[in-house]
Design an enzyme around this catalytic site. Structure first.
Site, mmCIF file in Angstrom:
data_model
loop_
_atom_site.group_PDB
_atom_site.id
_atom_site.type_symbol
_atom_site.label_atom_id
_atom_site.label_comp_id
_atom_site.label_asym_id
_atom_site.label_seq_id
_atom_site.Cartn_x
_atom_site.Cartn_y
_atom_site.Cartn_z
ATOM 1 N N GLY A 1 0.827 -1.210 0.000
ATOM 2 C CA GLY A 1 0.000 0.000 0.000
ATOM 3 C C GLY A 1 0.856 1.251 0.000
ATOM 4 N N GLY B 1 2.674 3.768 1.391
ATOM 5 C CA GLY B 1 3.201 4.031 2.726
ATOM 6 C C GLY B 1 3.806 5.418 2.850
ATOM 7 N N ARG B 2 4.049 6.036 1.730
ATOM 8 C CA ARG B 2 4.612 7.392 1.767
ATOM 9 C C ARG B 2 4.095 8.214 0.599
ATOM 10 N NH1 ARG B 2 10.314 6.456 -1.286
ATOM 11 N NH2 ARG B 2 9.661 4.486 -2.150
ATOM 12 N N LYS C 1 4.407 12.212 -3.230
ATOM 13 C CA LYS C 1 5.249 11.119 -2.748
ATOM 14 C C LYS C 1 6.234 11.699 -1.732
ATOM 15 C CE LYS C 1 8.026 7.375 -4.712
ATOM 16 N NZ LYS C 1 8.600 6.854 -5.963
ATOM 17 N N ASP D 1 8.740 6.168 7.699
ATOM 18 C CA ASP D 1 8.334 7.486 8.187
ATOM 19 C C ASP D 1 7.427 8.222 7.203
ATOM 20 O OD1 ASP D 1 10.092 8.023 6.149
ATOM 21 O OD2 ASP D 1 11.551 9.101 7.367
ATOM 22 N N ARG E 1 -1.639 -1.284 -10.005
ATOM 23 C CA ARG E 1 -0.490 -2.168 -10.234
ATOM 24 C C ARG E 1 -0.968 -3.612 -10.215
ATOM 25 N NH1 ARG E 1 2.971 1.040 -6.696
ATOM 26 N NH2 ARG E 1 1.684 2.841 -6.285
ATOM 27 N N ASP F 1 4.372 -4.926 -7.287
ATOM 28 C CA ASP F 1 3.751 -3.666 -6.848
ATOM 29 C C ASP F 1 4.324 -2.465 -7.586
ATOM 30 O OD1 ASP F 1 6.053 -4.482 -5.242
ATOM 31 O OD2 ASP F 1 5.802 -2.590 -4.193
ATOM 32 N N ASN F 2 5.379 -2.698 -8.371
ATOM 33 C CA ASN F 2 5.954 -1.620 -9.169
ATOM 34 C C ASN F 2 5.714 -1.855 -10.653
ATOM 35 O OD1 ASN F 2 6.915 -0.418 -6.845
ATOM 36 N ND2 ASN F 2 8.924 -1.375 -6.986
ATOM 37 N N ASP G 1 8.003 3.971 -10.464
ATOM 38 C CA ASP G 1 8.880 3.770 -9.310
ATOM 39 C C ASP G 1 10.357 3.750 -9.671
ATOM 40 O OD1 ASP G 1 7.570 4.120 -7.056
ATOM 41 O OD2 ASP G 1 7.407 2.041 -6.443
HETATM 42 P P1 AMP Z 1 8.949 0.796 -3.110
HETATM 43 O O1 AMP Z 1 10.203 0.018 -2.871
HETATM 44 O O2 AMP Z 1 9.174 2.261 -3.257
HETATM 45 O O3 AMP Z 1 8.150 0.248 -4.214
HETATM 46 O O4 AMP Z 1 8.097 0.661 -1.777
HETATM 47 C C1 AMP Z 1 7.664 -0.583 -1.272
HETATM 48 C C2 AMP Z 1 6.727 -0.350 -0.122
HETATM 49 O O5 AMP Z 1 7.390 0.290 0.979
HETATM 50 C C3 AMP Z 1 5.529 0.512 -0.442
HETATM 51 O O6 AMP Z 1 4.428 0.002 0.248
HETATM 52 C C4 AMP Z 1 5.942 1.864 0.086
HETATM 53 O O7 AMP Z 1 4.847 2.686 0.364
HETATM 54 C C5 AMP Z 1 6.705 1.477 1.345
HETATM 55 N N1 AMP Z 1 7.677 2.517 1.710
HETATM 56 C C6 AMP Z 1 8.819 2.830 1.079
HETATM 57 N N2 AMP Z 1 9.453 3.851 1.687
HETATM 58 C C7 AMP Z 1 8.696 4.214 2.741
HETATM 59 C C8 AMP Z 1 8.816 5.200 3.771
HETATM 60 N N3 AMP Z 1 9.837 6.054 3.829
HETATM 61 N N4 AMP Z 1 7.831 5.249 4.692
HETATM 62 C C9 AMP Z 1 6.792 4.413 4.647
HETATM 63 N N5 AMP Z 1 6.622 3.459 3.709
HETATM 64 C C10 AMP Z 1 7.558 3.346 2.771
HETATM 65 MG MG MG Z 2 6.619 0.947 -5.211
#
Ligand code: AMP
Ligand code: MG
Length: 470
Positions: free
Chosen positions: A86, A88-89, A109, A121, A179, A244-245, A254
């Site tokens: 989901g 997360g940021r 983002k 965070d 996605r 998810d990407n 991403d």
């Molecule tokens: P990503 O590697 O960018 O595709 O992220 C994978 C997952 O980690 C996704 O659910 C993001 O929302 C979560 N995520 C990545 N960085 C952060 C962050 N700084 N704070 C919270 N969630 C994160």
């Molecule tokens: Mg991602």
């Protein structure tokens, strides 16, 4: 006139459980780094006063009509299923319909925590924000489907990673943020009604001609089969092709540990977390097929006649490698001047790549200057290259305008890693000139506007690895 965005939101009207309503978390001292005027205009958005835009693109002020939310999804990360990811940021502000009639998401983002953040965070630091801004806009200028960057803002806060870095927020524009993982989450939980609703939504939004889930699968497979060879044709390595990407709309999404190769090597990996080389340059087609198999598996959960559907889905997935190969041949044929390469031309392309690999030739400059001394100089085994060039010239005799074909297929300026790193370091020190210079040159990547940016890195400048750096 106050800054307005002509929102027309549809995702926010989907059932509860598809997302969580979530406002961005305000930041201390917002300032605008960049605003993409061309993209804004394309989306029917008029630029506003700088301070006001800084407030909006840092998440401090919500523009009228926004329906901020965090989307639910899951996904396979490096081959392992993670049942809940989901946003997360990231926070979806809403959707707009562009001047081309296509609906697009506007997403912040790095805008603070959401219920999906778990340990993170919810923030981003300046480096990855500027990297994504530059590289996604470069991809767009290269003519490769991609999410885009509308704005970058600093937060005036420190984000803690390996050390403390300046915080930033990227405003991302995408045909949608659906996605493979958006489908997987419902399939894995057995929420068949939700899966059907999402499938209908995706069809309406992206592939309105599709008659059902299997047509959707076919369309997404076709989009992926075109996208990955397009990446490969410019030496792009995504780095984290988790499900998810992998966007249903066919855009590159991403930009984490992504990179463009300098010296050609088919096994090249940049991402420091990709220990098994799962997402290596030449493995990207295999992974795209694997991802589509996961998509098929998720879609199948809603089919009544499972046996027939499994058979159909299997055939669609099995057809992908040949589709990818055909697109690859088209792309790489054009790179050596062939307007309509056939399988008979494939050995010629492969021979060149094998020599490039053996001699560590610069991918971009070899193709951009094929037929000149600059290309020749890339090869230590010049006799082998000359022999190749002779048969290549003979083949070109059958082409009408190979130079024109090559000029459209071979960029001279790509976002090289050492330039990105240099740009990030300067920005952290408060100097945004390299960021602006890169954006300007990369807007016309097929033109020779900045000789210094065409240059391959010197040995001391090479950046061997990239970090996720969330
Ligand atoms: P990503 O590697 O960018 O595709 O992220 C994978 C997952 O980690 C996704 O659910 C993001 O929302 C979560 N995520 C990545 N960085 C952060 C962050 N700084 N704070 C919270 N969630 C994160
Ligand atoms: Mg991602």
């Amino acid at each position: 006139m106050p800054f307005t965005i002509p929102f027309d939101n549809t995702y926010a009207k989907l059932p509860e459980g598809f997302f969580t309503a979530q406002n961005p978390t305000p930041v201390k001292a917002p300032s605008l780094i960049a605003f993409n005027y061309d993209l804004a205009q394309f989306l029917g958005i008029d630029a506003g006063e700088r301070d006001e835009m800084a407030q909006i693109f840092s998440g401090n002020t919500l523009p009228d009509g926004a329906a901020p939310l965090a989307q639910l999804y899951s996904g396979h990360q490096f081959g392992n299923y993670n049942p809940q990811l989901g946003d997360g940021r990231a926070i979806l502000l809403g959707e707009v319909i562009g001047t081309d009639g296509i609906r697009r998401d506007i997403q912040l983002k790095g805008s603070g925590p959401t219920p999906y953040s778990r340990s993170g965070d919810g923030r981003a630091w300046l480096g990855p924000v500027l990297r994504e801004y530059v590289v996604s806009e470069a991809m767009h200028a290269l003519g490769i489907p991609t999410t885009r960057a509308m704005a970058a803002a600093q937060t005036g806060e420190i984000v803690y990673r390996e050390a403390g870095f300046p915080g930033a927020v990227l405003t991302r524009v995408a045909k949608s943020h659906l996605r493979v993982g958006s489908f997987q989450v419902f399939a894995h939980r057995g929420q068949v009604e939700d899966l059907k609703t999402l499938t209908a939504y995706a069809i309406q939004r992206h592939y309105p001609d599709a008659k059902g889930p299997m047509d959707l699968l076919r369309a997404v497979c076709a989009a992926q089969s075109a996208l990955i060879p397009a990446w490969m044709s410019v030496g792009f390595i995504h780095g984290v092709m988790n499900t998810d990407n992998c966007a249903i709309g066919g855009e590159t999404i991403d930009y984490g540990p992504c990179a463009f190769m300098d010296a050609y090597s088919e096994n090249r990996v940049f991402s420091s977390i990709d220990q098994q080389a799962r997402y290596a340059y030449a493995n990207q087609p295999n992974i795209a097929v694997w991802n589509m198999a996961q998509f098929a598996t998720a879609l199948l959960q809603q089919m009544d006649n499972k046996e027939a559907a499994v058979e159909e889905a299997t055939a669609i997935i099995h057809a992908m490698p040949a589709q990818i190969e055909a697109e690859w041949l088209k792309r790489f044929g054009a790179k050596i001047g062939l307007s309509d390469a056939t399988p008979a031309d494939q050995p010629m392309i492969e021979d060149l790549l094998a020599m490039m690999q053996a001699d560590g030739a610069d991918f971009t400059n070899t193709f951009a200057h094929l037929g000149t001394d600059i290309a020749q100089d890339q090869f230590t085994n010049s006799a082998a290259f000359e022999a190749w060039a002779m048969s290549w010239q003979a083949r070109l005799a059958r082409e009408t305008d190979p130079s024109a074909t090559m000029a459209l297929a071979n960029p001279t300026i790509i976002p090289r890693n050492h330039r990105i790193e240099e740009m990030i370091q300067a920005a952290v020190a408060g100097d945004f000139r390299p960021f602006k210079r890169l954006n300007t040159a990369l807007a016309t990547p097929y033109q020779r506007t900045d000789a210094d940016l065409e240059r391959a890195p010197l040995a001391a400048e090479i950046v061997p690895a990239t970090f996720c750096g969330t």
